[in-house]
Design an enzyme around this catalytic site. Sequence first.
Site, PDB file in Angstrom:
ATOM      1  N   ASP A  44       0.835  -1.200   0.000  1.00 19.33           N
ATOM      2  CA  ASP A  44       0.000   0.000   0.000  1.00 19.33           C
ATOM      3  C   ASP A  44       0.869   1.248   0.000  1.00 19.33           C
ATOM      4  O   ASP A  44       0.595   2.215  -0.721  1.00 19.33           O
ATOM      5  CB  ASP A  44      -0.897  -0.030   1.251  1.00 19.33           C
ATOM      6  N   GLU A 116      -2.136  -5.168  -3.699  1.00 16.13           N
ATOM      7  CA  GLU A 116      -1.166  -4.376  -2.934  1.00 16.13           C
ATOM      8  C   GLU A 116      -0.061  -5.273  -2.394  1.00 16.13           C
ATOM      9  O   GLU A 116       1.122  -4.914  -2.424  1.00 16.13           O
ATOM     10  CB  GLU A 116      -1.863  -3.634  -1.785  1.00 16.13           C
TER      11      GLU A 116
END
Lengths: 238, 238
Positions: A44, A116
């Site tokens: 992320d 992610e």
Amino acid sequence: MAARLSRLEDAIDYHFTTPALLEQAVTHRSHNAKHNERLEFLGDSVLNFVVASLLYKQFDRIDEGDLSRIRANLVKQSTLAEIAQKLNLSDFLRLGEGELKSGGFRRPSILSDALEAVFGAVYLDGGFEAAAYVISRQYEPILLTVDPKTLGKDPKTLLQEMLQGRRLDLPVYLVVATHGAAHSQVFDVECRIDKLDIVVQASGNSRRAAEQAAALQAIERVEAIEPLKTSRSARRRH
Amino acid sequence: MAARLSRLEDAIDYHFTTPALLEQAVTHRSHNAKHNERLEFLGDSVLNFVVASLLYKQFDRIDEGDLSRIRANLVKQSTLAEIAQKLNLSDFLRLGEGELKSGGFRRPSILSDALEAVFGAVYLDGGFEAAAYVISRQYEPILLTVDPKTLGKDPKTLLQEMLQGRRLDLPVYLVVATHGAAHSQVFDVECRIDKLDIVVQASGNSRRAAEQAAALQAIERVEAIEPLKTSRSARRRH
């Protein structure tokens, strides 16, 4: 398993020195203890940074508030889930039985988290440049279509800006009817732009939702009436 | 000006190919149009990523929720302002007259924003590895002292965890008095841990603030009574 994951490596155009990292990236916590949540944390943040850097370089005259708004839209769950679908990521997910049965491989949150985590795994395996390459490759086609003036703005804001650009009064929203019981009410809202003779109507489960839906219709009407001005003011901005 | 900024370059141990980037990084929007806000956007995201990566590697067994909590604490305004002060960043800030007169060079928000912008400028000038080096160099001394079990947790949570670790009942909080007018009330709160014969009292402008202050005192008392158990349970965790 290794053969299967090599198809995912082909899709992202990165081949792992340590394939176990990619395996972990596609492993949901329902499957086993060596799951992808820590990799997701890392992925992320590398994703946020790489997209920030791409936007900074592509849009050299828009301010940080607009950069933040555009980035938020590009890294949100639904955008990530779309990228994951293009990569057929769901074919590679390792889920627990419960999640498998309930169709977890189609769930946007599981797909976007795994994507992610894949970015995080690439960073650990190949360093920052490898991760930047893999992420940029997915975002470059998206960035070609980004309109920095509008992306991520809600319809009411966009409509207001369109009208201000034409020096017209703000639109008027009016609740014209409500139906249904208290817990499942439906609102009918009218949006009027008198100077352009526009009156549109839309419904929603809240007043706000109905107003946004009506604003979206009004935008289409304004653009149909005055298309030239729209593109001219967009050009002036950048 | 160049001579002055070279002292800042010495402090961060990075020398710019394009010093104008560093000059922009220390320029507040009150000074002129070529200010640091876009660089701050970029710097914020490279900082978040580099700190995420440092934490991921240093704490290999703590989960992503704890990693997020620790990172939030390390990149918050007050932590950044402390780093900025160590670098004497306020000596280099370019502020408008109004900000100068009102002491803007001491304001934590201006200092932390400028520090993020400096990180962004290093990234643009020297690439990711240069930025990672500059950021890591500031954070390594801080990371030596981080207790991943406690950093960023509020006192009530910490106290509760301490007592659970000792298999003791939860503390009891009691408002024992309130003073003052409605808009400026002060709450006196007592925190009791009967099994340890601890009763402490603290005040605050809200019930919550007073409870947190009381919890902080109780933590000190518990640690004074049973210091060994604390460090043993901390060791067990990692």
